[in-house]
Design a protein around this motif. Structure first.
Motif, PDB file in Angstrom:
ATOM      1  N   GLU A  27     -66.686   9.580  -8.050  1.00  0.00           N
ATOM      2  CA  GLU A  27     -67.740   9.065  -7.487  1.00  0.00           C
ATOM      3  C   GLU A  27     -67.982   9.191  -6.161  1.00  0.00           C
ATOM      4  OE1 GLU A  27     -69.172   5.345  -8.633  1.00  0.00           O
ATOM      5  OE2 GLU A  27     -69.283   6.105 -10.905  1.00  0.00           O
ATOM      6  N   ASN A  28     -67.044   8.808  -5.367  1.00  0.00           N
ATOM      7  CA  ASN A  28     -66.767   9.045  -3.989  1.00  0.00           C
ATOM      8  C   ASN A  28     -66.757  10.664  -3.407  1.00  0.00           C
ATOM      9  OD1 ASN A  28     -66.406   6.355  -3.516  1.00  0.00           O
ATOM     10  ND2 ASN A  28     -64.178   6.457  -3.324  1.00  0.00           N
ATOM     11  N   LEU A  29     -66.127  11.328  -4.244  1.00  0.00           N
ATOM     12  CA  LEU A  29     -66.142  12.864  -4.165  1.00  0.00           C
ATOM     13  C   LEU A  29     -67.522  13.324  -4.221  1.00  0.00           C
ATOM     14  CD1 LEU A  29     -64.891  15.866  -3.847  1.00  0.00           C
ATOM     15  CD2 LEU A  29     -64.475  15.628  -6.223  1.00  0.00           C
ATOM     16  N   LEU A  30     -68.192  13.187  -5.228  1.00  0.00           N
ATOM     17  CA  LEU A  30     -69.581  13.460  -5.488  1.00  0.00           C
ATOM     18  C   LEU A  30     -70.538  13.124  -4.426  1.00  0.00           C
ATOM     19  CD1 LEU A  30     -69.443  13.551  -9.510  1.00  0.00           C
ATOM     20  CD2 LEU A  30     -69.139  15.525  -8.027  1.00  0.00           C
ATOM     21  N   GLN A  31     -70.609  11.948  -3.836  1.00  0.00           N
ATOM     22  CA  GLN A  31     -71.414  11.637  -2.750  1.00  0.00           C
ATOM     23  C   GLN A  31     -70.900  12.259  -1.461  1.00  0.00           C
ATOM     24  OE1 GLN A  31     -70.798   7.200  -2.034  1.00  0.00           O
ATOM     25  NE2 GLN A  31     -71.771   6.723  -4.271  1.00  0.00           N
ATOM     26  N   ALA A  32     -69.583  12.611  -1.235  1.00  0.00           N
ATOM     27  CA  ALA A  32     -69.406  13.463  -0.097  1.00  0.00           C
ATOM     28  C   ALA A  32     -69.364  14.868  -0.194  1.00  0.00           C
ATOM     29  CB  ALA A  32     -67.905  13.156   0.193  1.00  0.00           C
ATOM     30  N   ARG A  33     -69.376  15.299  -1.303  1.00  0.00           N
ATOM     31  CA  ARG A  33     -69.545  16.694  -1.740  1.00  0.00           C
ATOM     32  C   ARG A  33     -70.283  17.122  -3.001  1.00  0.00           C
ATOM     33  NH1 ARG A  33     -64.112  20.399  -0.368  1.00  0.00           N
ATOM     34  NH2 ARG A  33     -64.195  20.125   1.892  1.00  0.00           N
ATOM     35  N   PRO A  34     -71.552  16.941  -2.719  1.00  0.00           N
ATOM     36  CA  PRO A  34     -72.377  17.029  -4.322  1.00  0.00           C
ATOM     37  C   PRO A  34     -71.993  18.177  -5.075  1.00  0.00           C
ATOM     38  CG  PRO A  34     -73.828  16.165  -2.344  1.00  0.00           C
ATOM     39  CD  PRO A  34     -72.622  16.558  -1.740  1.00  0.00           C
ATOM     40  N   SER A  35     -71.544  19.307  -4.284  1.00  0.00           N
ATOM     41  CA  SER A  35     -71.461  20.588  -4.828  1.00  0.00           C
ATOM     42  C   SER A  35     -69.990  20.675  -5.624  1.00  0.00           C
ATOM     43  CB  SER A  35     -71.853  21.613  -4.247  1.00  0.00           C
ATOM     44  OG  SER A  35     -70.714  21.633  -2.938  1.00  0.00           O
ATOM     45  N   ALA A  36     -69.306  19.571  -5.155  1.00  0.00           N
ATOM     46  CA  ALA A  36     -67.663  19.572  -5.648  1.00  0.00           C
ATOM     47  C   ALA A  36     -67.817  19.427  -7.339  1.00  0.00           C
ATOM     48  CB  ALA A  36     -67.036  18.500  -5.257  1.00  0.00           C
ATOM     49  N   GLY A  69     -50.667  15.154   4.423  1.00  0.00           N
ATOM     50  CA  GLY A  69     -49.405  15.803   4.474  1.00  0.00           C
ATOM     51  C   GLY A  69     -48.794  16.458   3.312  1.00  0.00           C
ATOM     52  N   LEU A  70     -49.355  16.160   2.071  1.00  0.00           N
ATOM     53  CA  LEU A  70     -48.556  16.359   1.024  1.00  0.00           C
ATOM     54  C   LEU A  70     -48.784  17.759   0.671  1.00  0.00           C
ATOM     55  CD1 LEU A  70     -49.575  13.567  -1.529  1.00  0.00           C
ATOM     56  CD2 LEU A  70     -47.288  14.175  -0.695  1.00  0.00           C
ATOM     57  N   PRO A  71     -47.892  18.678   0.010  1.00  0.00           N
ATOM     58  CA  PRO A  71     -48.386  19.827  -0.446  1.00  0.00           C
ATOM     59  C   PRO A  71     -49.620  20.228  -0.897  1.00  0.00           C
ATOM     60  CG  PRO A  71     -46.295  19.351  -1.141  1.00  0.00           C
ATOM     61  CD  PRO A  71     -46.885  18.151  -0.576  1.00  0.00           C
ATOM     62  N   ALA A  72     -50.300  21.365  -0.653  1.00  0.00           N
ATOM     63  CA  ALA A  72     -51.706  21.541  -1.283  1.00  0.00           C
ATOM     64  C   ALA A  72     -51.496  22.014  -2.697  1.00  0.00           C
ATOM     65  CB  ALA A  72     -52.230  22.671  -0.300  1.00  0.00           C
ATOM     66  N   GLU A  73     -50.302  21.820  -3.404  1.00  0.00           N
ATOM     67  CA  GLU A  73     -50.246  22.496  -4.829  1.00  0.00           C
ATOM     68  C   GLU A  73     -49.743  21.431  -5.629  1.00  0.00           C
ATOM     69  OE1 GLU A  73     -47.120  25.438  -6.246  1.00  0.00           O
ATOM     70  OE2 GLU A  73     -48.879  26.525  -5.251  1.00  0.00           O
ATOM     71  N   VAL A  74     -50.146  21.246  -6.846  1.00  0.00           N
ATOM     72  CA  VAL A  74     -49.656  20.305  -8.009  1.00  0.00           C
ATOM     73  C   VAL A  74     -48.862  21.078  -8.945  1.00  0.00           C
ATOM     74  CG1 VAL A  74     -49.937  18.732  -9.710  1.00  0.00           C
ATOM     75  CG2 VAL A  74     -51.429  18.766  -7.591  1.00  0.00           C
ATOM     76  N   PRO A  75     -47.611  21.218  -8.923  1.00  0.00           N
ATOM     77  CA  PRO A  75     -46.939  22.053  -9.861  1.00  0.00           C
ATOM     78  C   PRO A  75     -47.063  21.558 -11.359  1.00  0.00           C
ATOM     79  CG  PRO A  75     -45.178  20.559  -8.742  1.00  0.00           C
ATOM     80  CD  PRO A  75     -46.929  20.201  -8.254  1.00  0.00           C
ATOM     81  N   ASP A  76     -46.999  22.479 -12.203  1.00  0.00           N
ATOM     82  CA  ASP A  76     -46.915  22.250 -13.795  1.00  0.00           C
ATOM     83  C   ASP A  76     -45.533  22.310 -14.140  1.00  0.00           C
ATOM     84  OD1 ASP A  76     -47.169  22.418 -16.142  1.00  0.00           O
ATOM     85  OD2 ASP A  76     -48.614  23.836 -16.399  1.00  0.00           O
ATOM     86  N   ALA A  77     -44.818  21.082 -14.509  1.00  0.00           N
ATOM     87  CA  ALA A  77     -43.586  21.057 -15.056  1.00  0.00           C
ATOM     88  C   ALA A  77     -43.348  22.116 -16.121  1.00  0.00           C
ATOM     89  CB  ALA A  77     -43.246  19.602 -15.527  1.00  0.00           C
ATOM     90  N   GLY A  78     -44.289  22.194 -16.694  1.00  0.00           N
ATOM     91  CA  GLY A  78     -43.936  23.288 -18.131  1.00  0.00           C
ATOM     92  C   GLY A  78     -44.305  24.575 -17.621  1.00  0.00           C
ATOM     93  N   GLU A  90     -57.185  23.051   4.179  1.00  0.00           N
ATOM     94  CA  GLU A  90     -58.497  22.470   4.757  1.00  0.00           C
ATOM     95  C   GLU A  90     -58.792  21.368   3.379  1.00  0.00           C
ATOM     96  OE1 GLU A  90     -63.133  23.374   5.586  1.00  0.00           O
ATOM     97  OE2 GLU A  90     -61.506  24.595   6.594  1.00  0.00           O
ATOM     98  N   ASP A  91     -58.771  22.120   2.257  1.00  0.00           N
ATOM     99  CA  ASP A  91     -59.388  21.184   1.180  1.00  0.00           C
ATOM    100  C   ASP A  91     -58.546  20.126   0.570  1.00  0.00           C
ATOM    101  OD1 ASP A  91     -61.888  22.727   0.929  1.00  0.00           O
ATOM    102  OD2 ASP A  91     -61.178  23.973  -0.710  1.00  0.00           O
ATOM    103  N   ALA A  92     -57.288  20.555   1.006  1.00  0.00           N
ATOM    104  CA  ALA A  92     -56.210  19.611   0.570  1.00  0.00           C
ATOM    105  C   ALA A  92     -56.236  18.292   1.379  1.00  0.00           C
ATOM    106  CB  ALA A  92     -54.659  20.284   0.603  1.00  0.00           C
ATOM    107  N   ALA A  93     -56.485  18.734   2.582  1.00  0.00           N
ATOM    108  CA  ALA A  93     -56.849  17.445   3.703  1.00  0.00           C
ATOM    109  C   ALA A  93     -57.819  16.753   3.463  1.00  0.00           C
ATOM    110  CB  ALA A  93     -56.744  18.160   5.169  1.00  0.00           C
ATOM    111  N   PHE A  94     -59.248  17.361   3.254  1.00  0.00           N
ATOM    112  CA  PHE A  94     -60.415  16.489   2.584  1.00  0.00           C
ATOM    113  C   PHE A  94     -59.924  15.733   1.209  1.00  0.00           C
ATOM    114  CE2 PHE A  94     -63.712  16.229  -0.248  1.00  0.00           C
ATOM    115  CZ  PHE A  94     -64.497  15.624   0.398  1.00  0.00           C
ATOM    116  N   TYR A  95     -59.308  16.236   0.041  1.00  0.00           N
ATOM    117  CA  TYR A  95     -58.906  15.483  -0.911  1.00  0.00           C
ATOM    118  C   TYR A  95     -57.805  14.470  -0.719  1.00  0.00           C
ATOM    119  CZ  TYR A  95     -61.815  18.307  -3.872  1.00  0.00           C
ATOM    120  OH  TYR A  95     -63.105  19.305  -4.422  1.00  0.00           O
ATOM    121  N   GLN A  96     -56.849  14.606   0.171  1.00  0.00           N
ATOM    122  CA  GLN A  96     -56.115  13.382   0.655  1.00  0.00           C
ATOM    123  C   GLN A  96     -56.933  12.508   1.174  1.00  0.00           C
ATOM    124  OE1 GLN A  96     -53.262  15.810   3.037  1.00  0.00           O
ATOM    125  NE2 GLN A  96     -52.625  16.974   1.361  1.00  0.00           N
ATOM    126  N   GLY A  97     -57.596  12.715   2.166  1.00  0.00           N
ATOM    127  CA  GLY A  97     -58.612  11.804   2.784  1.00  0.00           C
ATOM    128  C   GLY A  97     -59.432  10.840   1.599  1.00  0.00           C
TER     129      GLY A  97
END
Length: 109
Positions: A27-36, A69-78, A90-97
């Motif tokens: 919900e917070n995401l969609l309020q901040a970025r309605p197009s997300a 500061g986390l990596p901008a990638e989520v690995p797939d263990a499989g 830039e997007d990773a920093a936004f989502y981290q925030g």
């Protein structure tokens, strides 16, 4: 969505479980970025950015550390060759925030 969020919170309190507020983050995401787009086109599974937001939120709530500061990638263990999510810095920093803001609000900070 709001009723889902409230239901999860109520059930969590009833059984003494900690609830990771992914619905609130959405919900917070969609309020901040309605197009997300939180979901893939099927409407059931999270999009790569939705996956990243949820992963950052879980990390923050379970570890007590900031996701900044986390990596901008989520690995797939499989499948090491194809990550679950890969975002720009830039997007990773936004989502981290967004994850940090949601976690702080959930923890009363």
């Amino acid at each position: 969505w709001s009723s889902d969020v409230c239901s999860s919170d109520l059930i969590g309190k009833e059984i003494g479980a900690r609830v990771i507020p992914v619905g609130v983050a959405r919900e917070n995401l969609l309020q901040a970025r309605p197009s997300a787009s939180f979901y893939n086109p099927d409407g059931k599974h999270p999009s790569p950015p939705g996956t990243y937001l949820a992963a950052c939120l879980f990390y923050t709530m379970l570890s007590g550390h900031s996701p900044r500061g986390l990596p901008a990638e989520v690995p797939d263990a499989g499948n090491a060759k194809k990550p679950l999510a890969r975002l720009s810095a830039e997007d990773a920093a936004f989502y981290q925030g967004m994850a940090e803001k949601t976690a702080n609000a959930a923890e009363g900070k």
